[in-house]
Design a protein around this motif. Structure first.
Motif, short mmCIF file in Angstrom:
data_model
loop_
_atom_site.label_atom_id
_atom_site.label_comp_id
_atom_site.label_asym_id
_atom_site.label_seq_id
_atom_site.Cartn_x
_atom_site.Cartn_y
_atom_site.Cartn_z
N VAL A 1 0.84 -1.20 0.00
CA VAL A 1 0.00 0.00 0.00
C VAL A 1 0.88 1.24 0.00
CG1 VAL A 1 -1.93 1.17 1.11
CG2 VAL A 1 -1.64 -1.31 1.42
N ASP A 2 0.83 1.98 -1.10
CA ASP A 2 1.63 3.21 -1.23
C ASP A 2 1.01 4.03 -2.34
OD1 ASP A 2 3.80 5.13 -1.85
OD2 ASP A 2 5.01 3.83 -0.57
N ASP A 3 0.95 5.36 -2.17
CA ASP A 3 0.37 6.20 -3.22
C ASP A 3 1.31 6.38 -4.40
OD1 ASP A 3 1.89 7.74 -1.30
OD2 ASP A 3 1.20 9.55 -2.33
N SER A 4 2.55 6.02 -4.26
CA SER A 4 3.53 6.12 -5.33
C SER A 4 3.60 4.79 -6.11
CB SER A 4 4.91 6.46 -4.75
OG SER A 4 5.91 6.27 -5.72
N ALA A 5 3.13 4.81 -7.35
CA ALA A 5 3.17 3.60 -8.17
C ALA A 5 4.60 3.07 -8.33
CB ALA A 5 2.53 3.86 -9.54
N PRO A 6 5.60 3.94 -8.58
CA PRO A 6 6.96 3.42 -8.68
C PRO A 6 7.44 2.73 -7.39
CG PRO A 6 6.87 5.62 -9.61
CD PRO A 6 5.55 5.37 -8.93
N MET A 7 7.04 3.25 -6.23
CA MET A 7 7.44 2.63 -4.97
C MET A 7 6.74 1.28 -4.80
SD MET A 7 9.40 2.71 -2.42
CE MET A 7 10.02 4.36 -2.31
N ARG A 8 5.46 1.21 -5.15
CA ARG A 8 4.76 -0.09 -5.09
C ARG A 8 5.45 -1.11 -5.98
NH1 ARG A 8 0.15 3.17 -5.86
NH2 ARG A 8 -0.17 2.28 -7.93
N LYS A 9 5.83 -0.71 -7.18
CA LYS A 9 6.50 -1.62 -8.11
C LYS A 9 7.86 -2.05 -7.56
CE LYS A 9 3.28 -1.59 -11.16
NZ LYS A 9 2.26 -2.61 -11.02
N LEU A 10 8.59 -1.12 -6.97
CA LEU A 10 9.90 -1.44 -6.40
C LEU A 10 9.77 -2.46 -5.26
CD1 LEU A 10 12.97 -0.91 -6.09
CD2 LEU A 10 12.36 0.92 -4.51
N ILE A 11 8.84 -2.21 -4.36
CA ILE A 11 8.64 -3.13 -3.24
C ILE A 11 8.19 -4.50 -3.76
CG2 ILE A 11 7.21 -3.61 -1.21
CD1 ILE A 11 7.23 -0.52 -0.72
N SER A 12 7.29 -4.52 -4.72
CA SER A 12 6.83 -5.78 -5.30
C SER A 12 7.98 -6.54 -5.95
CB SER A 12 5.72 -5.53 -6.33
OG SER A 12 4.58 -5.00 -5.70
N ARG A 13 8.83 -5.82 -6.66
CA ARG A 13 9.97 -6.46 -7.32
C ARG A 13 10.93 -7.06 -6.29
NH1 ARG A 13 12.81 -2.65 -11.24
NH2 ARG A 13 12.58 -1.56 -9.34
N VAL A 14 11.20 -6.32 -5.23
CA VAL A 14 12.09 -6.82 -4.18
C VAL A 14 11.49 -8.08 -3.55
CG1 VAL A 14 13.04 -6.31 -1.88
CG2 VAL A 14 13.19 -4.61 -3.71
N LEU A 15 10.19 -8.07 -3.29
CA LEU A 15 9.54 -9.25 -2.73
C LEU A 15 9.65 -10.44 -3.68
CD1 LEU A 15 6.32 -7.63 -1.21
CD2 LEU A 15 8.25 -8.61 0.05
N ASN A 16 9.44 -10.21 -4.96
CA ASN A 16 9.56 -11.28 -5.95
C ASN A 16 10.96 -11.86 -6.02
OD1 ASN A 16 6.93 -11.67 -7.00
ND2 ASN A 16 7.12 -9.77 -8.14
N GLU A 17 11.96 -11.02 -5.81
CA GLU A 17 13.35 -11.44 -5.90
C GLU A 17 13.80 -12.28 -4.69
OE1 GLU A 17 15.70 -7.96 -6.70
OE2 GLU A 17 14.88 -7.76 -8.72
N THR A 18 12.96 -12.38 -3.66
CA THR A 18 13.32 -13.20 -2.51
C THR A 18 13.31 -14.69 -2.85
OG1 THR A 18 11.06 -13.43 -1.68
CG2 THR A 18 12.35 -11.53 -0.88
N GLY A 19 12.59 -15.02 -3.91
CA GLY A 19 12.48 -16.42 -4.29
C GLY A 19 11.36 -17.14 -3.56
N ILE A 20 10.68 -16.46 -2.67
CA ILE A 20 9.56 -17.05 -1.94
C ILE A 20 8.31 -16.87 -2.80
CG2 ILE A 20 8.13 -16.91 0.14
CD1 ILE A 20 10.59 -15.63 1.53
N GLU A 21 7.58 -17.97 -3.00
CA GLU A 21 6.35 -17.88 -3.78
C GLU A 21 5.30 -17.14 -2.98
OE1 GLU A 21 4.45 -20.97 -6.00
OE2 GLU A 21 6.38 -22.00 -6.16
N MET A 22 4.78 -16.07 -3.56
CA MET A 22 3.74 -15.30 -2.89
C MET A 22 2.94 -14.53 -3.92
SD MET A 22 5.94 -12.17 -1.23
CE MET A 22 7.51 -13.00 -1.03
N SER A 23 1.72 -14.26 -3.59
CA SER A 23 0.87 -13.43 -4.42
C SER A 23 1.00 -12.01 -3.87
CB SER A 23 -0.58 -13.90 -4.29
OG SER A 23 -1.44 -13.00 -4.93
N ILE A 24 1.20 -11.05 -4.78
CA ILE A 24 1.38 -9.66 -4.35
C ILE A 24 0.30 -8.81 -5.00
CG2 ILE A 24 2.91 -7.66 -4.34
CD1 ILE A 24 5.25 -9.69 -4.57
N ALA A 25 -0.45 -8.09 -4.16
CA ALA A 25 -1.46 -7.15 -4.63
C ALA A 25 -1.01 -5.75 -4.25
CB ALA A 25 -2.81 -7.47 -4.01
N GLU A 26 -1.57 -4.76 -4.91
CA GLU A 26 -1.20 -3.37 -4.64
C GLU A 26 -2.43 -2.52 -4.42
OE1 GLU A 26 1.29 -1.88 -7.79
OE2 GLU A 26 2.68 -3.55 -7.65
#
Length: 98
Positions: free
Chosen positions: A4-29
């Motif tokens: 949850v963030d009003d900045s779309a680039p920040m949401r994308k950055l956080i989502s990308r970092v989460l994806n790079e952990t290698g842990i399978e997870m569903s990410i919503a924004e």
């Protein structure tokens, strides 16, 4: 995970970092606390990462609303923000934020 963030680039950055952990997870924004609550009412999240400074409903207001909903009150929340004022940190901790 709900990001949850009003900045779309920040949401994308956080989502990308989460994806790079290698842990399978569903990410919503969500762009603000109001949208986040609507999202959570439709689909529960195992974790919420929330900014503080957002329009519509800021992070503290979001937490207050979240904790009032019995089905959502135990949802773990991490506040990701540049606002580190002692008052803001104390408010967030009182509402169960990491």
């Amino acid at each position: 995970v709900l990001v949850v963030d009003d900045s779309a680039p920040m949401r994308k950055l956080i989502s990308r970092v989460l994806n790079e952990t290698g842990i399978e997870m569903s990410i919503a924004e969500a762009a603000n606390g109001k949208d986040a609550l609507q999202n959570l009412e439709q689909r529960a999240a195992g974790l919420v990462l929330v900014d503080h400074n957002m329009p519509e409903m800021n992070g503290i207001e979001f937490l207050q609303q979240l904790r009032q909903r019995p089905a959502l009150r135990a949802t773990p929340v991490i506040m990701v923000t540049s606002d580190a004022s002692s008052q803001r940190v104390a408010q967030a901790r009182e509402l169960g934020v990491v």
